[in-house]
Design a protein around this motif. Structure first.
Motif, PDB file in Angstrom:
ATOM      1  N   VAL A 107       6.566  13.700   0.134  1.00 26.22           N
ATOM      2  CA  VAL A 107       7.033  12.302   0.351  1.00 26.22           C
ATOM      3  C   VAL A 107       6.771  11.894   1.931  1.00 26.22           C
ATOM      4  O   VAL A 107       6.855  10.402   1.939  1.00 26.22           O
ATOM      5  CB  VAL A 107       8.449  11.699  -0.194  1.00 26.22           C
ATOM      6  N   CYS A 108       6.791  12.589   2.945  1.00 29.35           N
ATOM      7  CA  CYS A 108       6.755  11.942   4.239  1.00 29.35           C
ATOM      8  C   CYS A 108       6.237  13.064   4.909  1.00 29.35           C
ATOM      9  O   CYS A 108       6.396  14.313   4.890  1.00 29.35           O
ATOM     10  CB  CYS A 108       8.362  11.787   4.585  1.00 29.35           C
ATOM     11  N   VAL A 109       5.232  12.619   6.058  1.00 26.56           N
ATOM     12  CA  VAL A 109       4.850  13.521   6.762  1.00 26.56           C
ATOM     13  C   VAL A 109       4.990  12.952   8.399  1.00 26.56           C
ATOM     14  O   VAL A 109       4.637  11.667   8.320  1.00 26.56           O
ATOM     15  CB  VAL A 109       3.145  13.716   6.696  1.00 26.56           C
ATOM     16  N   LEU A 131       0.833  -1.076   0.104  1.00 27.67           N
ATOM     17  CA  LEU A 131       0.030  -0.069  -0.143  1.00 27.67           C
ATOM     18  C   LEU A 131       0.845   1.202   0.110  1.00 27.67           C
ATOM     19  O   LEU A 131       1.552   1.554   0.891  1.00 27.67           O
ATOM     20  CB  LEU A 131      -0.930   0.114   1.276  1.00 27.67           C
ATOM     21  N   THR A 132       0.747   1.982  -1.008  1.00 28.13           N
ATOM     22  CA  THR A 132       1.560   3.052  -1.124  1.00 28.13           C
ATOM     23  C   THR A 132       0.654   4.371  -0.769  1.00 28.13           C
ATOM     24  O   THR A 132      -0.449   4.245  -1.051  1.00 28.13           O
ATOM     25  CB  THR A 132       2.236   3.365  -2.364  1.00 28.13           C
ATOM     26  N   ILE A 133       1.365   5.488  -0.339  1.00 29.10           N
ATOM     27  CA  ILE A 133       0.342   6.702   0.064  1.00 29.10           C
ATOM     28  C   ILE A 133       0.943   7.931  -1.049  1.00 29.10           C
ATOM     29  O   ILE A 133       1.990   8.169  -1.002  1.00 29.10           O
ATOM     30  CB  ILE A 133       0.868   6.846   1.408  1.00 29.10           C
ATOM     31  N   SER A 134      -0.140   8.218  -1.690  1.00 32.80           N
ATOM     32  CA  SER A 134       0.183   9.460  -2.633  1.00 32.80           C
ATOM     33  C   SER A 134       0.277  10.661  -1.997  1.00 32.80           C
ATOM     34  O   SER A 134      -0.119  10.820  -0.733  1.00 32.80           O
ATOM     35  CB  SER A 134      -1.063   9.468  -3.512  1.00 32.80           C
ATOM     36  N   ALA A 135       0.911  11.747  -2.646  1.00 31.70           N
ATOM     37  CA  ALA A 135       1.079  13.054  -1.981  1.00 31.70           C
ATOM     38  C   ALA A 135      -0.166  13.598  -1.454  1.00 31.70           C
ATOM     39  O   ALA A 135      -0.245  14.342  -0.647  1.00 31.70           O
ATOM     40  CB  ALA A 135       1.872  13.805  -2.918  1.00 31.70           C
TER      41      ALA A 135
END
Lengths: 346, 395
Positions: free
Chosen positions: A307-309, A213-217
């Motif tokens: 890319v990261c939060v 599962l990838t997380i989009s911007a």
């Protein structure tokens, strides 16, 4: 309800999962899921969501188990519904999976069921890890390597952990047929080779399929807003947004960390609707941060990639890795991830 | 080309006991066999005793281990070169080492040859310096600037005097400290300091490195994790260099040469010569552009190219990997939405830029359409201001 939404597939009892379909890539269960999911206009994600809440059911979770799940980096997967999975057979699954892993590690040689290995596998339920009573119970698998030393003080070491959950999934899923258990979100911590082996066993046993599962911007900016909106008694870390700049020949990373109290003040300035967060608010929150940044550096963050939060609630990376830091909002974080998982299964 | 000088400052106890080899031999053995006894003789420093014995019983095991680990750190391709620069093992013996075997074996072979020549920590430390001079991007360097007292600006100090005075001051303060010097090609001296206390042997694995150019106020320092001796270090540095004050410049990088280029303004000189020629070149470019491109577009592209060149020049930028900005400014966005417009307190942020080659990356932002041209002076001032750590407040 429109009859076209009723699942076409009728499970045949006693018929083994259709492996042929699985190998040809057109699993009946994937078709199944497409029809299980509630119909929303094509490709559209909700434009408003509830502010993460603490679920009353969360009180039932063993605090030690919660502590065990926090502060660890989890790799996210989506999982299609499991066929004929039963919560009453967890003990049996432990034995079967252990034998499978042992056999795989011995390169396919048969192993005896009662044999003692230097590791053990445990399945256990995570009661309370759900949004509503209609969500199926979450469960946890652990591979524990037994200590080689005979002394009693030597502790067993957890080498791999994975857990399956579905939090507030019922609002997104239509009736799941009786023979299926839908736990669309799977989180793993440990060697990827173990994750792959366990994934194979689940595919063989329950004819389900794992996908990263990838997380989009886009979804990361939702996370930034939702997690900033949470009321914290004290903040552990700054609200940090990491942007990757696709410039050549040298890559550039920009870390934009905002004092968490100031980030909350900005959010409160942006936020209008009580108990809900709207797409407009998320966009405005990110735009405000970008324009404050532009004022200083003349760089348009909107032309780069988020890319990261990371916040005091949780941190998430676009490649599908997550760390949950705050037990109060555990259920809220999982609810959003469950939603993303359901939408990614196609 | 290279000159080396070195000082081993033994503690009072160490020196006193080094006179009596047999008693040291006993204390060394005792410390290895009986922990209780070791505690009682520990203040004599078994290590020093061992070092004193090196000349009698061959090379100290600690020195052997240090040399072995140093060789293991060196990239395979550089081992032969570094051993030749070291010039401790004769060329005829160096040829007997098979550099194609695994590193572990190479390091054993080197240690055997060093044992034959009875290498001491003095030589081993020089090998470590050569390693750091050859493989430079292993440490983060911080730049410090020193200032003279008013009226004492003329610098007549001699490098040898500087070294001598530096080691004397540190030695007086800390007794057990191992200092090595090695001159480099560009008139700088590299100083390696292994820290100890009156009761503890110097730790050869946690060292501070300093690079000092005489006649300049700059010193480049790579700290080890031991930071408690910084006051003693400053004292030694300022006494030896006859300086009045030392202050950290907010400039750090893995690339020592880039830091030198920035603080010695080698960067700026190149930049000025470039600017004179850049405008002439520009005219020839206009002619080869496809005439169908919309005029305004082309003008804007040209402008961005020109501004970027004016800001950065056309040559390779000095190499730094990061820049950090602490923002304590008022929050300002689009005046239309008025968000936080009433807020008086600063909006606190910490912005970090990181890249394998930061200035080159920044240079490419405007042409790629990611940033405005000109780029903010907060970013472009890095080489001119010789800073990459900033705190920004409202004027």
């Amino acid at each position: 309800m429109d009859s076209s939404n009723v699942p076409e597939f009728t499970p045949k009892h006693g018929v083994p999962p259709r492996l042929r379909d699985y190998f040809t890539g057109a699993s009946s269960f994937q078709r199944q899921l497409a029809s299980v999911r509630k119909q929303t206009p094509f490709g559209q994600t909700p434009s408003r969501r509830k502010i993460p809440q603490c679920s009353p059911l969360q009180e039932n979770i063993d605090p030690q188990k919660i502590a065990f799940l926090l502060h660890k980096q989890w790799t996210l997967y989506t999982l299609t519904p499991m066929y004929r999975f039963s919560y009453t057979n967890l003990k049996q699954y432990s034995t079967l999976l252990k034998c499978f892993l042992a056999a795989e590690k011995q390169k396919g040689l048969a192993v005896e069921m009662g044999e003692d290995f230097n590791f053990k596998v445990t399945f256990s339920t995570l009661s309370g890890m759900k949004g509503t009573h209609r969500d199926p119970a979450a469960f946890l698998i652990q591979i524990v390597s037994k200590s080689q030393q005979s002394s009693k003080n030597a502790e067993d070491k957890v080498v791999w952990t994975g857990w399956f959950c579905c939090v507030y999934g019922d609002s997104l899923l239509e009736n799941v047929p009786d023979d299926f258990t839908c736990l669309p979100l799977f989180l793993a911590n440990g060697a990827e080779s173990n994750t792959a082996l366990i994934g194979t066993w689940f595919q063989k046993t329950f004819d389900c399929r794992f996908t990263r599962l990838t997380i989009s911007a886009f979804n990361l900016s939702w996370m930034a807003a939702m997690w900033t909106s949470c009321n914290m008694e004290h903040y552990g870390t700054a609200t940090e947004l990491l942007w990757s700049v696709p410039c050549s020949p040298q890559s550039l990373d920009i870390s934009y960390a905002i004092n968490p109290e100031d980030a909350k003040a900005l959010w409160d300035g942006v936020h209008q609707t009580p108990e809900e967060i709207t797409q407009e608010e998320v966009d405005l929150f990110i735009d405000c941060l970008c324009s404050h940044f532009h004022r200083h550096f003349k760089i348009n963050l909107s032309a780069t990639r988020l890319v990261c939060v990371s916040t005091s609630v949780a941190s998430a990376h676009t490649d599908g890795k997550i760390k949950i830091l705050c037990s109060k909002y555990l259920i809220g974080v999982l609810a959003f991830l469950t939603e993303l998982a359901i939408f990614q299964i196609e | 080309m290279y000159g080396t000088s070195q000082l081993w400052v033994a503690g009072r106890w160490g020196r006193a006991f080094a006179d009596n080899v047999s008693s040291n031999w006993w204390s060394l053995k005792a410390s290895r066999t009986d922990p209780g006894l070791a505690r009682s003789v520990n203040f004599m420093s078994a290590w020093e005793a061992g070092a004193a014995l090196a000349g009698v019983i061959g090379m100290d095991e600690i020195v052997a281990e240090f040399i072995r680990r140093t060789i293991l750190k060196i990239p395979v391709a550089e081992i032969g070169k570094i051993l030749r620069i070291w010039n401790f093992i004769p060329e005829s013996q160096l040829k007997t080492i098979n550099l194609k075997q695994c590193k572990e074996n190479v390091s054993q072979d080197v240690v055997e040859l060093c044992k034959k020549k009875r290498a001491s920590m003095k030589e081993a430390a020089i090998l470590d310096i050569i390693y750091h001079q050859t493989c430079q991007i292993k440490k983060i360097w911080t730049v410090y600037k020193m200032t003279k007292a008013p009226g004492e600006e003329v610098d007549l100090s001699d490098m040898e005097e500087f070294k001598d005075s530096f080691k004397k001051v540190l030695q007086r303060a800390l007794k057990n400290v191992h200092i090595s010097f090695r001159d480099s090609e560009d008139t700088a001296v590299w100083i390696r300091i292994a820290w100890g206390t009156p009761y503890m042997k110097p730790n050869q694995y946690k060292t501070t490195y300093m690079v000092y150019h005489s006649q300049t106020p700059f010193v480049f320092i790579s700290h080890c994790r031991i930071k408690k001796y910084i006051p003693e270090l400053w004292q030694a540095l300022m006494t030896a260099g006859n300086y009045h004050k030392i202050q950290q410049m907010e400039l750090r990088s893995l690339y020592l040469d880039s830091l030198k280029a920035i603080v010695f303004k080698q960067y700026n000189q190149d930049f000025q010569t470039y600017c004179l020629t850049s405008l002439e070149e520009e005219n020839s470019e206009v002619e080869i552009v496809d005439p169908r491109i919309i005029h305004e577009n082309m003008k804007e592209k040209e402008r961005i190219q020109r501004v970027t060149r004016e800001t950065f020049g056309d040559y390779v930028q000095p190499r730094i990997e990061f820049a950090q900005y602490k923002l304590e400014t008022k929050f300002k966005t689009d005046p239309k939405n008025g968000i936080l417009a009433e807020r008086e307190e600063p909006f606190r942020c910490l912005v970090k830029f990181s890249s394998p080659h930061l200035l080159e990356a920044l240079k490419s932002l405007a042409p790629a359409g990611i940033a405005d041209a000109p780029l903010s002076s907060l970013l472009t001032c890095i080489p001119h201001k010789a800073m990459n750590y900033f705190t920004i407040r409202e004027k």
